[in-house]
Design an enzyme around this catalytic site. Sequence first.
Site, PDB file in Angstrom:
ATOM      1  N   CYS A  92       0.818  -1.221   0.000  1.00 29.65           N
ATOM      2  CA  CYS A  92       0.000   0.000   0.000  1.00 29.65           C
ATOM      3  C   CYS A  92       0.852   1.273   0.000  1.00 29.65           C
ATOM      4  CB  CYS A  92      -0.969  -0.042   1.182  1.00 29.65           C
ATOM      5  SG  CYS A  92      -2.376   1.081   1.030  1.00 29.65           S
ATOM      6  N   HIS A 207      -3.656  -5.832   2.094  1.00 31.98           N
ATOM      7  CA  HIS A 207      -3.428  -5.992   3.527  1.00 31.98           C
ATOM      8  C   HIS A 207      -3.920  -7.379   3.930  1.00 31.98           C
ATOM      9  CE1 HIS A 207      -2.431  -1.736   3.999  1.00 31.98           C
ATOM     10  NE2 HIS A 207      -3.551  -1.415   3.364  1.00 31.98           N
TER      11      HIS A 207
END
EC number: 6.3.5.13
Length: 250
Positions: A92, A207
């Site tokens: 990310c 994630h």
Amino acid sequence: MPKLTIGLVLPDVLGTYGDDGNALVLRQRARMRGLDAEIHSIRLGDPVPESLDIYTLGGGEDTAQILASKHLISDGGLRRAAEAGRPIFAICAGLQVLGESFRAGGRVVDGVGLLDATTVTLDKRAIGEVASEPTGAGITAELSEPLTGFENHMGATLLGESAQPLGRLTRGIGNTDEHGASEIAGDPRQEFAEGVVQGSVIATYMHGPALARNPQLADLLLARAQGVALADLEPLDIPAVTQLRAERLG
């Protein structure tokens, strides 16, 4: 006993979403195969050793990204590790920081430049389950199992000529929506793309932590760190991981 060193890069600023767990997964899977694996935490202001076996970076907020990028650029250790071919796994904000530039704090910020990618802004936040089929690009050629994670980002990451996507989406937004991709319309690599692969760097918006949800990807990093093929690693039978993947991909 063989030793494996895992760099946990800037967990104090890129540790917002539990991505530190990726280093823990790598350590545990290495130890289960008889390796003496240790995690080296590298905090803001610390020099980044260039000779560790694997490096992991996580997600964070705008201010954290700016701090991380500034430190990694000025230090240079992570770049030298990449140039030496050491595997780097970024999540990310870590993905965005390793690119050429990203948006944070209302401005364009220079990235570390390990990925030929720039991050602009999505029209709407991408949040929810994301899944893809691996492209087999570059060092991920041995990946064969679907990839799964949870995305939560506002970044639209656009790939340059030297970068390839990690996966082709089957669920979720991934690197960019139509709003972001409109800046470079007509490039088929942007369509249904998730993540980035370039050189020894594998980056993704997943994630979860990602390596807990994608054990084959974790093992690929371990194999690369040891200079062996993925198929050469001793298989690990962990029923809880198999069940988790079935639930997330089902």
